[in-house]
Write a protein that holds these residues in place. Structure first.
Motif, PDB file in Angstrom:
ATOM      1  N   GLU A 159      11.981  79.396  10.279  1.00 55.18           N
ATOM      2  CA  GLU A 159      11.448  78.103  10.028  1.00 55.18           C
ATOM      3  C   GLU A 159      11.550  77.708   8.435  1.00 55.18           C
ATOM      4  OE1 GLU A 159      10.121  76.216  12.286  1.00 55.18           O
ATOM      5  OE2 GLU A 159      10.862  77.995  13.797  1.00 55.18           O
ATOM      6  N   ARG A 160      11.410  78.632   7.383  1.00 54.00           N
ATOM      7  CA  ARG A 160      11.486  78.232   6.187  1.00 54.00           C
ATOM      8  C   ARG A 160      12.945  77.735   5.915  1.00 54.00           C
ATOM      9  NH1 ARG A 160       9.888  81.816   0.959  1.00 54.00           N
ATOM     10  NH2 ARG A 160      10.355  80.376  -0.659  1.00 54.00           N
ATOM     11  N   GLY A 161      14.067  78.322   6.556  1.00 53.29           N
ATOM     12  CA  GLY A 161      15.376  78.041   6.354  1.00 53.29           C
ATOM     13  C   GLY A 161      15.695  76.746   6.987  1.00 53.29           C
ATOM     14  N   LEU A 162      15.270  76.394   8.148  1.00 52.55           N
ATOM     15  CA  LEU A 162      15.583  75.293   8.962  1.00 52.55           C
ATOM     16  C   LEU A 162      14.842  74.370   7.990  1.00 52.55           C
ATOM     17  CD1 LEU A 162      15.210  76.394  12.671  1.00 52.55           C
ATOM     18  CD2 LEU A 162      17.240  75.510  11.562  1.00 52.55           C
ATOM     19  N   ALA A 163      13.703  74.332   7.519  1.00 52.89           N
ATOM     20  CA  ALA A 163      12.908  73.165   6.920  1.00 52.89           C
ATOM     21  C   ALA A 163      13.624  72.794   5.533  1.00 52.89           C
ATOM     22  CB  ALA A 163      11.553  73.683   6.422  1.00 52.89           C
ATOM     23  N   ARG A 164      14.312  74.007   4.963  1.00 57.46           N
ATOM     24  CA  ARG A 164      15.143  73.705   3.724  1.00 57.46           C
ATOM     25  C   ARG A 164      16.566  72.991   3.926  1.00 57.46           C
ATOM     26  NH1 ARG A 164      14.977  74.503  -1.793  1.00 57.46           N
ATOM     27  NH2 ARG A 164      13.577  76.428  -1.485  1.00 57.46           N
ATOM     28  N   LEU A 165      17.143  73.375   5.020  1.00 55.13           N
ATOM     29  CA  LEU A 165      18.189  72.737   5.717  1.00 55.13           C
ATOM     30  C   LEU A 165      18.062  71.169   6.069  1.00 55.13           C
ATOM     31  CD1 LEU A 165      19.900  75.516   7.641  1.00 55.13           C
ATOM     32  CD2 LEU A 165      20.958  74.457   5.465  1.00 55.13           C
ATOM     33  N   GLU A 166      16.896  70.810   6.537  1.00 55.72           N
ATOM     34  CA  GLU A 166      16.487  69.519   6.879  1.00 55.72           C
ATOM     35  C   GLU A 166      16.279  68.641   5.751  1.00 55.72           C
ATOM     36  OE1 GLU A 166      16.420  68.435   9.899  1.00 55.72           O
ATOM     37  OE2 GLU A 166      15.952  70.045  11.275  1.00 55.72           O
ATOM     38  N   THR A 167      15.604  69.220   4.666  1.00 54.71           N
ATOM     39  CA  THR A 167      15.319  68.447   3.410  1.00 54.71           C
ATOM     40  C   THR A 167      16.617  68.453   2.757  1.00 54.71           C
ATOM     41  OG1 THR A 167      13.338  69.657   3.220  1.00 54.71           O
ATOM     42  CG2 THR A 167      14.199  68.778   1.295  1.00 54.71           C
ATOM     43  N   VAL A 168      17.490  69.235   2.584  1.00 54.18           N
ATOM     44  CA  VAL A 168      18.749  69.139   1.861  1.00 54.18           C
ATOM     45  C   VAL A 168      19.667  67.847   2.725  1.00 54.18           C
ATOM     46  CG1 VAL A 168      20.799  70.290   0.877  1.00 54.18           C
ATOM     47  CG2 VAL A 168      18.439  71.579   0.848  1.00 54.18           C
ATOM     48  N   THR A 169      19.713  68.177   4.012  1.00 58.95           N
ATOM     49  CA  THR A 169      20.459  67.219   4.675  1.00 58.95           C
ATOM     50  C   THR A 169      19.973  65.608   4.462  1.00 58.95           C
ATOM     51  OG1 THR A 169      20.824  68.726   6.469  1.00 58.95           O
ATOM     52  CG2 THR A 169      21.097  66.381   7.011  1.00 58.95           C
ATOM     53  N   GLU A 170      18.692  65.529   4.350  1.00 58.27           N
ATOM     54  CA  GLU A 170      18.129  64.170   4.100  1.00 58.27           C
ATOM     55  C   GLU A 170      18.611  63.878   2.542  1.00 58.27           C
ATOM     56  OE1 GLU A 170      16.254  60.618   4.427  1.00 58.27           O
ATOM     57  OE2 GLU A 170      16.764  62.182   6.113  1.00 58.27           O
ATOM     58  N   LEU A 171      18.635  64.703   1.596  1.00 57.28           N
ATOM     59  CA  LEU A 171      18.953  64.317   0.147  1.00 57.28           C
ATOM     60  C   LEU A 171      20.345  63.796   0.438  1.00 57.28           C
ATOM     61  CD1 LEU A 171      18.252  64.391  -2.997  1.00 57.28           C
ATOM     62  CD2 LEU A 171      19.117  66.825  -2.661  1.00 57.28           C
ATOM     63  N   ALA A 172      21.412  64.645   1.044  1.00 59.10           N
ATOM     64  CA  ALA A 172      22.546  64.468   0.980  1.00 59.10           C
ATOM     65  C   ALA A 172      23.023  62.819   1.652  1.00 59.10           C
ATOM     66  CB  ALA A 172      23.287  65.445   1.526  1.00 59.10           C
ATOM     67  N   LEU A 173      22.322  62.701   2.722  1.00 57.30           N
ATOM     68  CA  LEU A 173      22.607  61.658   3.446  1.00 57.30           C
ATOM     69  C   LEU A 173      22.073  60.160   2.757  1.00 57.30           C
ATOM     70  CD1 LEU A 173      21.538  62.688   7.150  1.00 57.30           C
ATOM     71  CD2 LEU A 173      23.891  61.986   6.284  1.00 57.30           C
ATOM     72  N   THR A 174      20.993  60.518   1.759  1.00 58.73           N
ATOM     73  CA  THR A 174      20.562  59.466   1.162  1.00 58.73           C
ATOM     74  C   THR A 174      20.964  59.200  -0.320  1.00 58.73           C
ATOM     75  OG1 THR A 174      18.336  60.508   0.424  1.00 58.73           O
ATOM     76  CG2 THR A 174      18.393  59.170   2.494  1.00 58.73           C
ATOM     77  N   LYS A 175      21.222  60.190  -0.999  1.00 62.43           N
ATOM     78  CA  LYS A 175      21.751  60.313  -2.458  1.00 62.43           C
ATOM     79  C   LYS A 175      23.030  60.872  -2.789  1.00 62.43           C
ATOM     80  CE  LYS A 175      16.988  60.222  -3.971  1.00 62.43           C
ATOM     81  NZ  LYS A 175      15.911  61.052  -4.797  1.00 62.43           N
ATOM     82  N   PHE A 176      23.548  61.968  -1.862  1.00 62.17           N
ATOM     83  CA  PHE A 176      24.888  62.385  -2.160  1.00 62.17           C
ATOM     84  C   PHE A 176      25.861  62.429  -0.906  1.00 62.17           C
ATOM     85  CE2 PHE A 176      27.228  66.079  -4.438  1.00 62.17           C
ATOM     86  CZ  PHE A 176      27.432  65.584  -5.274  1.00 62.17           C
ATOM     87  N   LYS A 177      26.263  61.224  -0.650  1.00 59.84           N
ATOM     88  CA  LYS A 177      26.712  61.411   0.746  1.00 59.84           C
ATOM     89  C   LYS A 177      28.300  62.080   0.645  1.00 59.84           C
ATOM     90  CE  LYS A 177      24.672  57.261   2.417  1.00 59.84           C
ATOM     91  NZ  LYS A 177      24.752  55.787   2.885  1.00 59.84           N
ATOM     92  N   ASP A 178      28.758  62.085  -0.546  1.00 55.18           N
ATOM     93  CA  ASP A 178      30.201  62.830  -0.618  1.00 55.18           C
ATOM     94  C   ASP A 178      29.984  64.361   0.073  1.00 55.18           C
ATOM     95  OD1 ASP A 178      31.544  60.631  -1.315  1.00 55.18           O
ATOM     96  OD2 ASP A 178      31.938  61.102  -3.508  1.00 55.18           O
ATOM     97  N   TRP A 179      28.855  65.027  -0.168  1.00 51.73           N
ATOM     98  CA  TRP A 179      28.716  66.203   0.074  1.00 51.73           C
ATOM     99  C   TRP A 179      27.856  66.535   1.174  1.00 51.73           C
ATOM    100  CZ3 TRP A 179      28.440  70.604  -4.338  1.00 51.73           C
ATOM    101  CH2 TRP A 179      29.746  70.196  -4.994  1.00 51.73           C
ATOM    102  N   ARG A 180      27.558  65.616   2.157  1.00 50.54           N
ATOM    103  CA  ARG A 180      26.552  65.811   3.126  1.00 50.54           C
ATOM    104  C   ARG A 180      27.139  66.615   4.248  1.00 50.54           C
ATOM    105  NH1 ARG A 180      27.735  59.409   5.279  1.00 50.54           N
ATOM    106  NH2 ARG A 180      30.010  59.590   5.095  1.00 50.54           N
ATOM    107  N   THR A 181      28.410  66.931   4.340  1.00 47.98           N
ATOM    108  CA  THR A 181      28.786  67.912   5.371  1.00 47.98           C
ATOM    109  C   THR A 181      28.535  69.072   5.135  1.00 47.98           C
ATOM    110  OG1 THR A 181      31.015  66.436   5.969  1.00 47.98           O
ATOM    111  CG2 THR A 181      30.827  68.651   6.763  1.00 47.98           C
ATOM    112  N   TRP A 182      28.280  69.609   4.058  1.00 47.13           N
ATOM    113  CA  TRP A 182      27.752  70.810   3.939  1.00 47.13           C
ATOM    114  C   TRP A 182      26.446  71.167   4.070  1.00 47.13           C
ATOM    115  CZ3 TRP A 182      29.290  73.373  -1.774  1.00 47.13           C
ATOM    116  CH2 TRP A 182      29.182  74.575  -1.908  1.00 47.13           C
TER     117      TRP A 182
END
Length: 285
Positions: free
Chosen positions: A114-137
């Protein structure tokens, strides 16, 4: 090393730190994990001395991966948590996105799903909104985590979306992680032939980039796919290759799985001695 000497001579401490941290990646690509960790930590040390949060974050980038490869996952989690904190303070999106994604994935495979998935969801949102070049990671690592959880439908959606982003700039890892995600999903969906194709054809994404620490992930995928197809003798080849590749760079991250797979093959061949030996190797890790 020339840039380190130059920046030290002109007393440009931020770029001296940056050069140490960049050199750490080169050592890691070459499979010299100890030098990679030492170089990264020197960059971090300089960052602490001069109070530079960006340098402190960048310095911890590679040491986290070294701990991960060597099986010290607690140290890897600590390094990446610290890095993400420094990166957030400094506005260092690459630091938050890259190791932040692998931090989430490591929590998942360590059992804190659960902690891991929550982190991944948060980082995905960050990448999609602020750092799209690295959103695939983060999307690739989220997809892989969802495969492990058994949520294959959402994993496919995430990985398919990640694949649509095309080429990325400034990063060697993302195509590799995406390929592994596609192969792992295929295996989980019972498409072992597709998983085998990914393992063999897309291995070049790691090989051509000199990412020695990730080539063995394709060995594991190939071995698991061949086992699923019933080709046990064929599966022994990539699994044994993975053992040798791991030992060559001092990595134990996947060793237990390689030995476990070889033990299962020995069981199927009713080779009790070999199966016991492989399990003892795995238990000794």
């Amino acid at each position: 090393t020339e840039s380190i000497a130059l920046f030290r001579k002109v007393r440009n401490r931020p770029l001296e730190a940056d050069s140490h941290s960049t050199l750490a990646f080169i050592h890691m690509y070459r499979g010299d994990l100890d030098k990679a960790a030492a170089s990264g930590m020197e960059g971090h040390r300089i960052g602490v001395e001069i109070g530079n949060e960006w340098a402190q974050a960048y310095g911890l980038f590679t040491p986290g991966y070294v701990h991960y490869e060597k099986g010290d996952w607690g140290a890897a989690l600590d390094a990446w948590e610290a890095m993400v904190g420094h990166a957030a303070t400094a506005g260092f999106f690459a630091g938050q996105t890259g190791p932040g994604s692998d931090l989430g994935y490591l929590y998942v495979i360590s059992g804190d799903e659960e902690r891991g998935l929550a982190r991944l969801e948060t980082v995905t949102e960050l990448a999609l909104t602020k750092f799209k070049d690295w959103r695939t990671w983060p999307m690739a690592q989220l997809g892989r985590a969802l495969v492990l959880r058994g949520d294959l439908a959402r994993a496919r959606t995430i990985l398919d979306e990640a694949a649509q982003h095309g080429r990325v700039r400034g990063n060697l890892y993302m195509p590799v992680l995406l390929a592994l995600g596609k192969g792992e999903l295929a295996l989980a969906e019972g498409r072992a032939a597709d998983a085998l194709r990914v393992a063999r054809e897309e291995r070049r994404l790691a090989t051509d980039r000199g990412l020695r620490q990730l080539e063995k992930d394709f060995d594991l995928l190939e071995g698991d796919a061949l086992r699923a197809l019933g080709d046990l003798e064929g599966a022994r080849v990539p699994l044994a290759r993975g053992v040798e590749a791991s030992r060559a760079i001092g990595s134990i991250r996947l060793l237990w799985r390689f030995h476990g797979g070889l033990a299962a093959i020995a069981d199927a061949r009713r080779d009790v001695t070999e199966a016991r030996r492989e399990r003892e190797e795995a238990a000794a890790i």
